[in-house]
Design a protein around this motif. Structure first.
Motif, PDB file in Angstrom:
ATOM      1  N   LYS A  72       0.819  -1.219   0.000  1.00 22.19           N
ATOM      2  CA  LYS A  72       0.000   0.000   0.000  1.00 22.19           C
ATOM      3  C   LYS A  72       0.851   1.265   0.000  1.00 22.19           C
ATOM      4  O   LYS A  72       0.487   2.274  -0.591  1.00 22.19           O
ATOM      5  CB  LYS A  72      -0.926   0.009   1.228  1.00 22.19           C
ATOM      6  CG  LYS A  72      -1.922   1.156   1.244  1.00 22.19           C
ATOM      7  CD  LYS A  72      -2.867   1.046   2.422  1.00 22.19           C
ATOM      8  CE  LYS A  72      -3.959   2.101   2.351  1.00 22.19           C
ATOM      9  NZ  LYS A  72      -4.848   1.957   1.201  1.00 22.19           N
ATOM     10  N   PHE A  73       2.013   1.206   0.671  1.00 22.94           N
ATOM     11  CA  PHE A  73       2.828   2.407   0.833  1.00 22.94           C
ATOM     12  C   PHE A  73       4.165   2.235   0.103  1.00 22.94           C
ATOM     13  O   PHE A  73       4.962   1.374   0.445  1.00 22.94           O
ATOM     14  CB  PHE A  73       3.083   2.682   2.315  1.00 22.94           C
ATOM     15  CG  PHE A  73       1.833   2.978   3.102  1.00 22.94           C
ATOM     16  CD1 PHE A  73       1.222   4.219   3.020  1.00 22.94           C
ATOM     17  CD2 PHE A  73       1.265   2.003   3.916  1.00 22.94           C
ATOM     18  CE1 PHE A  73       0.070   4.494   3.745  1.00 22.94           C
ATOM     19  CE2 PHE A  73       0.121   2.270   4.642  1.00 22.94           C
ATOM     20  CZ  PHE A  73      -0.486   3.513   4.556  1.00 22.94           C
ATOM     21  N   SER A  74       4.397   3.065  -0.876  1.00 26.68           N
ATOM     22  CA  SER A  74       5.630   2.988  -1.656  1.00 26.68           C
ATOM     23  C   SER A  74       6.585   4.128  -1.332  1.00 26.68           C
ATOM     24  O   SER A  74       7.592   4.318  -2.021  1.00 26.68           O
ATOM     25  CB  SER A  74       5.307   3.015  -3.151  1.00 26.68           C
ATOM     26  OG  SER A  74       4.602   4.192  -3.487  1.00 26.68           O
ATOM     27  N   GLY A  75       6.286   4.895  -0.297  1.00 25.83           N
ATOM     28  CA  GLY A  75       7.138   5.994   0.112  1.00 25.83           C
ATOM     29  C   GLY A  75       6.628   6.571   1.407  1.00 25.83           C
ATOM     30  O   GLY A  75       5.642   6.091   1.986  1.00 25.83           O
ATOM     31  N   PRO A  76       7.283   7.618   1.933  1.00 32.91           N
ATOM     32  CA  PRO A  76       6.847   8.233   3.181  1.00 32.91           C
ATOM     33  C   PRO A  76       5.494   8.913   3.016  1.00 32.91           C
ATOM     34  O   PRO A  76       5.168   9.404   1.933  1.00 32.91           O
ATOM     35  CB  PRO A  76       7.952   9.251   3.475  1.00 32.91           C
ATOM     36  CG  PRO A  76       8.511   9.588   2.123  1.00 32.91           C
ATOM     37  CD  PRO A  76       8.434   8.317   1.332  1.00 32.91           C
ATOM     38  N   VAL A  77       4.702   8.939   4.093  1.00 35.93           N
ATOM     39  CA  VAL A  77       3.379   9.572   4.036  1.00 35.93           C
ATOM     40  C   VAL A  77       3.141  10.392   5.293  1.00 35.93           C
ATOM     41  O   VAL A  77       3.605  10.045   6.380  1.00 35.93           O
ATOM     42  CB  VAL A  77       2.237   8.537   3.889  1.00 35.93           C
ATOM     43  CG1 VAL A  77       2.346   7.779   2.582  1.00 35.93           C
ATOM     44  CG2 VAL A  77       2.205   7.570   5.059  1.00 35.93           C
ATOM     45  N   PHE A  78       2.419  11.497   5.133  1.00 38.68           N
ATOM     46  CA  PHE A  78       1.943  12.228   6.293  1.00 38.68           C
ATOM     47  C   PHE A  78       0.902  11.380   7.012  1.00 38.68           C
ATOM     48  O   PHE A  78       0.041  10.768   6.377  1.00 38.68           O
ATOM     49  CB  PHE A  78       1.324  13.565   5.879  1.00 38.68           C
ATOM     50  CG  PHE A  78       2.312  14.557   5.340  1.00 38.68           C
ATOM     51  CD1 PHE A  78       3.360  15.012   6.118  1.00 38.68           C
ATOM     52  CD2 PHE A  78       2.186  15.044   4.046  1.00 38.68           C
ATOM     53  CE1 PHE A  78       4.270  15.928   5.623  1.00 38.68           C
ATOM     54  CE2 PHE A  78       3.088  15.974   3.542  1.00 38.68           C
ATOM     55  CZ  PHE A  78       4.136  16.415   4.336  1.00 38.68           C
ATOM     56  N   ILE A  79       0.985  11.358   8.324  1.00 40.60           N
ATOM     57  CA  ILE A  79       0.105  10.500   9.106  1.00 40.60           C
ATOM     58  C   ILE A  79      -1.170  11.245   9.472  1.00 40.60           C
ATOM     59  O   ILE A  79      -1.135  12.333  10.061  1.00 40.60           O
ATOM     60  CB  ILE A  79       0.805  10.015  10.390  1.00 40.60           C
ATOM     61  CG1 ILE A  79       2.017   9.150  10.034  1.00 40.60           C
ATOM     62  CG2 ILE A  79      -0.168   9.224  11.274  1.00 40.60           C
ATOM     63  CD1 ILE A  79       2.871   8.755  11.228  1.00 40.60           C
ATOM     64  N   ASP A  80      -2.305  10.661   9.086  1.00 39.17           N
ATOM     65  CA  ASP A  80      -3.604  11.104   9.581  1.00 39.17           C
ATOM     66  C   ASP A  80      -4.323   9.869  10.104  1.00 39.17           C
ATOM     67  O   ASP A  80      -3.745   8.780  10.187  1.00 39.17           O
ATOM     68  CB  ASP A  80      -4.408  11.840   8.488  1.00 39.17           C
ATOM     69  CG  ASP A  80      -4.695  10.971   7.270  1.00 39.17           C
ATOM     70  OD1 ASP A  80      -4.448   9.738   7.319  1.00 39.17           O
ATOM     71  OD2 ASP A  80      -5.178  11.511   6.257  1.00 39.17           O
ATOM     72  N   ASP A  81      -5.583  10.014  10.487  1.00 39.19           N
ATOM     73  CA  ASP A  81      -6.313   8.892  11.075  1.00 39.19           C
ATOM     74  C   ASP A  81      -6.420   7.717  10.111  1.00 39.19           C
ATOM     75  O   ASP A  81      -6.363   6.554  10.527  1.00 39.19           O
ATOM     76  CB  ASP A  81      -7.714   9.335  11.510  1.00 39.19           C
ATOM     77  CG  ASP A  81      -7.682  10.311  12.677  1.00 39.19           C
ATOM     78  OD1 ASP A  81      -6.636  10.400  13.351  1.00 39.19           O
ATOM     79  OD2 ASP A  81      -8.706  10.989  12.903  1.00 39.19           O
ATOM     80  N   GLN A  82      -6.553   7.996   8.816  1.00 41.68           N
ATOM     81  CA  GLN A  82      -6.675   6.917   7.840  1.00 41.68           C
ATOM     82  C   GLN A  82      -5.372   6.132   7.717  1.00 41.68           C
ATOM     83  O   GLN A  82      -5.381   4.902   7.616  1.00 41.68           O
ATOM     84  CB  GLN A  82      -7.074   7.481   6.472  1.00 41.68           C
ATOM     85  CG  GLN A  82      -7.293   6.401   5.404  1.00 41.68           C
ATOM     86  CD  GLN A  82      -8.362   5.397   5.803  1.00 41.68           C
ATOM     87  OE1 GLN A  82      -9.485   5.779   6.127  1.00 41.68           O
ATOM     88  NE2 GLN A  82      -8.021   4.109   5.793  1.00 41.68           N
ATOM     89  N   VAL A  83      -4.242   6.833   7.762  1.00 38.92           N
ATOM     90  CA  VAL A  83      -2.958   6.139   7.690  1.00 38.92           C
ATOM     91  C   VAL A  83      -2.761   5.253   8.912  1.00 38.92           C
ATOM     92  O   VAL A  83      -2.278   4.122   8.810  1.00 38.92           O
ATOM     93  CB  VAL A  83      -1.803   7.147   7.532  1.00 38.92           C
ATOM     94  CG1 VAL A  83      -0.451   6.466   7.733  1.00 38.92           C
ATOM     95  CG2 VAL A  83      -1.861   7.803   6.162  1.00 38.92           C
ATOM     96  N   VAL A  84      -3.135   5.754  10.083  1.00 39.54           N
ATOM     97  CA  VAL A  84      -3.048   4.929  11.293  1.00 39.54           C
ATOM     98  C   VAL A  84      -3.890   3.675  11.137  1.00 39.54           C
ATOM     99  O   VAL A  84      -3.468   2.571  11.492  1.00 39.54           O
ATOM    100  CB  VAL A  84      -3.487   5.723  12.540  1.00 39.54           C
ATOM    101  CG1 VAL A  84      -3.512   4.821  13.774  1.00 39.54           C
ATOM    102  CG2 VAL A  84      -2.562   6.913  12.786  1.00 39.54           C
ATOM    103  N   GLN A  85      -5.089   3.829  10.567  1.00 35.83           N
ATOM    104  CA  GLN A  85      -5.953   2.667  10.353  1.00 35.83           C
ATOM    105  C   GLN A  85      -5.330   1.714   9.339  1.00 35.83           C
ATOM    106  O   GLN A  85      -5.375   0.484   9.523  1.00 35.83           O
ATOM    107  CB  GLN A  85      -7.332   3.123   9.858  1.00 35.83           C
ATOM    108  CG  GLN A  85      -8.332   1.978   9.683  1.00 35.83           C
ATOM    109  CD  GLN A  85      -8.575   1.226  10.967  1.00 35.83           C
ATOM    110  OE1 GLN A  85      -8.934   1.809  11.988  1.00 35.83           O
ATOM    111  NE2 GLN A  85      -8.371  -0.087  10.943  1.00 35.83           N
ATOM    112  N   ASP A  86      -4.724   2.253   8.298  1.00 41.02           N
ATOM    113  CA  ASP A  86      -4.090   1.405   7.287  1.00 41.02           C
ATOM    114  C   ASP A  86      -2.935   0.602   7.891  1.00 41.02           C
ATOM    115  O   ASP A  86      -2.763  -0.582   7.577  1.00 41.02           O
ATOM    116  CB  ASP A  86      -3.566   2.258   6.125  1.00 41.02           C
ATOM    117  CG  ASP A  86      -4.685   2.859   5.284  1.00 41.02           C
ATOM    118  OD1 ASP A  86      -5.813   2.328   5.330  1.00 41.02           O
ATOM    119  OD2 ASP A  86      -4.425   3.860   4.592  1.00 41.02           O
TER     120      ASP A  86
END
Length: 419
Positions: A113-127
């Motif tokens: 799902k993640f191919s690089g760095p991402v800013f963390i929001d609630d959806q990223v935490v859930q992912d």
């Protein structure tokens, strides 16, 4: 790549920054942190909080050459991060004055799902939570650490950097396991690879040290710490790696078996009466060098070998045999190898392991100069003789700096050199 960002991010700029990035690695029972200058590359302060949830925890904080140590109860990850912030206040540096522009979180398993760095929001935490079945040993601690850090440090962007991201470029032939395709698809079974931040950093550093274009180099990187992995990198792009669905596959490691016939699991379950959890513990924590020699410290291992210990000698032979097999395999995958680089604990510090790993490979244009190999240095260096067609190097890794620079690159919306 999933890259959500909050509105507040626009107020932060790390361009030509004199600020810092707080890098957090929240494990199952520990929190490791480091305050990093992403421009100069130096570590400003660092710490480790261990034995979270046990009767007595251990706390270490280092700043300006001074180390503070405490033994105290650390009930959970929330308490650990609060202790860390208190240590910054009490012993420095003050985070308000350190101009922290981001908090970077190491996450082991990012799946496909993640191919690089991402800013963390609630959806990223859930992912990240949804990926726990693929990373049951690591992702739960990452999620807890992220949740607490976001609550304690709400005014700076938080960024997730994934161990697996660098290996999302693997071709299907390299990441696909030859099992029922529907089963693999349903349960996410494929090669993900790990230590990606280290492999990416080191391969980029090699190009800079040599003054070569990254896209012109074919490289094998050998990350030889307590966990160990190999990668084949073509023009800066990963095309194969030794770790698989989990960090258990591949090279022999400190306590992990590495490659093993899957039927060993069935055999131990059916004939030794071992449960799946017991086998998991055996292969991850009681195998590798420790399982064969009784100790996973290579300094101890070499002493035992020198004393004539047959178990230690076998352990070293097995370790080197597997390592040499991967060098040969990745030589075939790449077709041409310009550089082989050793990094991480044993890779950077163990001249015996390095020499044995390439012994007998002269016909492939691979060799080590004994005097260069014996040199003790924290600087990147070439250890092969001048005649070889393949350079052999030692390059210290710096995963915290790599994470910090990925954070800066994301904030600036452009590419940032990790090396």
């Amino acid at each position: 790549m999933n890259t959500p960002a909050g509105d507040r991010l626009s107020s932060f700029s790390a361009h030509d920054a004199h600020g810092s990035v707080l890098v957090i690695n929240s494990g199952s029972s520990s929190v490791k942190y480091q305050l990093v200058n992403p421009v100069g590359g130096e570590s400003i302060a660092s710490g480790l909080i261990e034995r979270i949830g046990e009767e007595i925890g251990r706390v270490t904080h280092t700043f300006a050459g001074n180390t503070t140590r405490r033994d105290m109860v650390v009930t959970d990850h929330g308490a650990a991060l609060r202790i860390a912030l208190d240590l910054f206040t009490e012993h420095g540096p003050n985070l308000d004055e350190a101009d922290v522009v981001a908090v970077g979180h190491r996450v082991v398993q990012g799946g496909n799902k993640f191919s690089g760095p991402v800013f963390i929001d609630d959806q990223v935490v859930q992912d990240i939570s949804d990926l726990i079945p693929l990373g049951p040993l690591h992702n739960p601690g990452h999620v807890r650490g992220i949740e607490v850090a976001r609550a304690l440090l709400p005014d700076v962007p938080h960024v997730a950097v994934f161990d697996t991201a660098f290996f999302t470029t693997l071709p299907a032939a390299a990441y696909t396991y030859a099992i029922d395709a529907e089963v693999a698809e349903e349960h996410g079974i494929r090669r993900y690879g790990f230590h990606g931040t280290s492999h990416q950093y080191v391969s980029g550093k090699v190009a800079r040290v040599l003054g070569r274009k990254l896209e012109d180099l074919n490289q094998i990187v050998l990350h030889l710490g307590n966990g160990a992995s190999a990668s084949a990198i073509k023009g800066g792009v990963a095309v194969d790696t030794s770790m698989g669905l989990t960090p258990l596959e591949g090279l022999v490691m400190g306590t992990r078996s590495g490659d093993i016939d899957p039927a060993v699991v069935f055999h131990l379950h059916r004939n030794a009466g071992m449960s799946i959890d017991e086998i998991d513990d055996l292969l991850n924590k009681r195998s590798g060098i420790k399982g064969l020699a009784g100790d996973n410290d290579f300094r101890v291992l070499h002493d035992l070998v020198a004393q004539g210990d047959e178990g230690a000698k076998l352990a070293l032979d097995v370790y080197i045999h597997r390592l040499r097999k991967y060098i040969g395999a990745y030589h075939a995958v790449l077709g041409r190898v310009d550089v082989i680089t050793f990094t991480a604990g044993a890779g950077e510090n163990d001249d015996i392991v390095r020499a044995l790993a390439v012994e007998g490979l002269e016909s492939l244009g691979i060799a080590i100069d004994p005097a260069r190999n014996a040199e003790r240095s924290r600087e990147p260096r070439i250890i092969s003789p001048d005649w070889t067609s393949t350079l052999v190097m030692v390059v210290p890794t710096n995963e915290e700096l790599a994470i910090a620079r990925q954070c800066i690159g994301l904030i600036e919306g452009g590419e940032t050199s990790l090396a």
